[in-house]
Design an enzyme around this catalytic site. Structure first.
Site, PDB file in Angstrom:
ATOM      1  N   LYS A 125      37.095  34.880  45.621  1.00 18.38           N
ATOM      2  CA  LYS A 125      38.291  34.036  45.688  1.00 18.38           C
ATOM      3  C   LYS A 125      38.267  33.146  46.943  1.00 18.38           C
ATOM      4  O   LYS A 125      37.434  33.335  47.823  1.00 18.38           O
ATOM      5  CB  LYS A 125      39.550  34.912  45.661  1.00 18.38           C
ATOM      6  CG  LYS A 125      39.656  35.774  44.398  1.00 18.38           C
ATOM      7  CD  LYS A 125      39.660  34.956  43.130  1.00 18.38           C
ATOM      8  CE  LYS A 125      39.929  35.753  41.868  1.00 18.38           C
ATOM      9  NZ  LYS A 125      38.793  36.587  41.418  1.00 18.38           N
TER      10      LYS A 125
HETATM   11  C1  LIG Z   1      42.326  35.208  36.508  1.00 13.69           C
HETATM   12  C2  LIG Z   1      42.205  36.548  37.160  1.00 13.69           C
HETATM   13  N1  LIG Z   1      43.140  37.469  36.912  1.00 13.69           N
HETATM   14  C3  LIG Z   1      43.101  38.668  37.505  1.00 13.69           C
HETATM   15  C4  LIG Z   1      42.102  39.009  38.378  1.00 13.69           C
HETATM   16  C5  LIG Z   1      42.094  40.384  38.930  1.00 13.69           C
HETATM   17  O1  LIG Z   1      41.999  40.441  40.302  1.00 13.69           O
HETATM   18  P1  LIG Z   1      41.278  41.673  40.994  1.00 13.69           P
HETATM   19  O2  LIG Z   1      39.819  41.561  40.741  1.00 13.69           O
HETATM   20  O3  LIG Z   1      41.635  41.489  42.438  1.00 13.69           O
HETATM   21  O4  LIG Z   1      41.877  42.910  40.428  1.00 13.69           O
HETATM   22  C6  LIG Z   1      41.109  38.075  38.683  1.00 13.69           C
HETATM   23  C7  LIG Z   1      40.050  38.332  39.669  1.00 13.69           C
HETATM   24  O5  LIG Z   1      39.022  38.852  39.512  1.00 13.69           O
HETATM   25  C8  LIG Z   1      41.151  36.819  38.041  1.00 13.69           C
HETATM   26  O6  LIG Z   1      40.202  35.903  38.277  1.00 13.69           O
END
Ligand SMILES: Cc1ncc(COP(=O)(O)O)c(C=O)c1O
Length: 384
Positions: free
Chosen positions: A187
């Site tokens: 990110k």
């Molecule tokens: C669009 C989207 N939603 C949700 C997530 C979930 O985030 P995390 O990996 O921090 O749980 C991500 C990231 O990987 C994402 O890109």
């Protein structure tokens, strides 16, 4: 597959400065490494960034969304409208709280949920809208909230990718209902793993804290009460210290991403992207944070599959990625009744989308190298 060459260009790479690394060492030496003062400081810094709204930090951008759904009262018997083109976490959290995802096809240009199609998907069971800003390109917030208001629906913004994106000049997260961010390493800023949830008021923030950690509410020296089933979603102080070191660089990171994205347009166009039918992203330099630069391969005009294109790029030291295959075609979702043909635009995009390297430490020459290699591969693979 052979080992990548020494000048391998990865899809993405975090930029962590020496002060952050030293700051992490200090936290490790401090004797307090799980949730504590660093998390509080990170939440305060995020809240300031989001215009003073309450913010709570979590150990993922998945936990944030699960808790957001619980805060919005979503549970068994309910439906949540979302996009089929996202990381599968977006719809998995809907299943996790016992509700059903109701997918709506995407707009082929923005690759985000097509807001014009949402109304037709609303049923008496619908409780919330869960849109995603793919690659950090914001869904139209004016249209989104007008729709939510008309149908009395909660909104959980999956802004996992939109840190630093803007709407009407304001940061995403500083407006709207419940807004969820991820700080996964790919990110725009990272806490290694982590996320945050922007909330509406302190009452909601207090409840979010309960859902975040086993439902526990403490009082006095020894008081403890539990009223809701909470999870284990708290962020560590070590991770929060990484976030505190990242946040001040967000604007500069995103400015560099924007420069590199502009260069991608120039370099790909100069090498015949239009002629070969390569799908480029919307050229939005006002709202998006250029979390990713994604092209859509013209499958009908190529003799190579996407995997073969990726393999040829890997062979010349260029990493690429797929974000994302259409969610409703995964086995779990097919068992729920979804099938090929349900959301044809998301299916086509999911089969052909390709993420090119983009991260702040990249050099201009890296973009040229990627554009050259990609267009060489595609041109050689073009059907006559
Ligand atoms: C669009 C989207 N939603 C949700 C997530 C979930 O985030 P995390 O990996 O921090 O749980 C991500 C990231 O990987 C994402 O890109």
């Amino acid at each position: 597959m052979s080992a990548p060459p020494a000048d391998f260009l990865p899809l993405t790479r975090p930029t962590l400065d020496a002060a952050t690394i030293e700051g992490v060492a200090e936290v490790l030496r401090s004797g307090w490494i799980t949730s504590g003062p660093q998390v509080k400081a990170f939440e305060a810094a995020l809240s300031e960034y989001f215009g003073g709204r309450p913010v709570r930090a979590f150990n993922s951008g998945t936990g944030t969304m699960e808790v957001a759904l619980r805060l919005a009262g979503v549970g068994p018997g309910h439906e949540v409208i979302t996009t089929p083109l996202s990381w599968v976490a977006t719809s998995n959290v809907i299943l996790s709280v016992g509700a059903m995802p109701r997918f709506v096809d995407i707009d082929p240009l923005t690759r985000n949920i097509d807001l014009k199609r949402i109304e037709a998907a609303i049923t008496p069971a619908t409780r919330a809208l869960l849109p995603v800003d793919l690659a950090g390109l914001p869904v139209d917030r004016d249209a989104l909230y007008a729709l939510a208001q008309r149908h009395t629906l909660r909104v959980i913004e999956d802004a996992a990718q939109s840190m630093g994106s803007r709407w009407q000049g304001k940061p995403i997260g500083s407006l709207g209902d419940l807004v969820s961010f991820s700080f996964h390493p790919n990110k725009n800023i990272t806490t290694i793993e982590g996320g945050c949830l922007v909330l509406n008021d302190e009452r909601e923030a207090h409840l979010a804290e309960q859902y975040r950690l086993q439902g526990v509410v403490r009082s006095g020296f020894d008081g403890m009460e539990v009223e809701v089933v909470g999870g284990k979603f708290n962020l560590t102080d070590v991770a929060a210290r990484v976030g505190l070191g990242q946040l001040p660089h967000l604007a500069q990171f995103n400015a560099r991403r924007q420069q590199l994205a502009r260069l991608y347009f120039t370099e790909l166009r100069a090498r015949g992207a239009a002629g070969i039918g390569l799908g480029l992203p919307p050229e939005d330099f006002a709202n998006g944070n250029w979390h990713m630069f994604q092209v859509v391969l013209p499958e009908e005009r190529l003799t190579l599959s996407r995997a073969q294109v990726m393999e040829r790029l890997m062979a010349v030291g260029i990493g690429t990625g797929v974000h994302y295959p259409a969610i409703h075609l995964f086995a779990l979702y097919r068992r729920l009744g979804f099938k090929p043909g349900d959301f044809p635009i998301a299916e086509y995009t999911g089969r052909n989308i390709l993420t090119l390297p983009l991260f702040p430490a990249m050099q201009d020459g890296d973009v040229t190298r990627v554009a050259e290699a990609l267009m060489r591969v595609l041109t050689a693979a073009a059907r006559n």
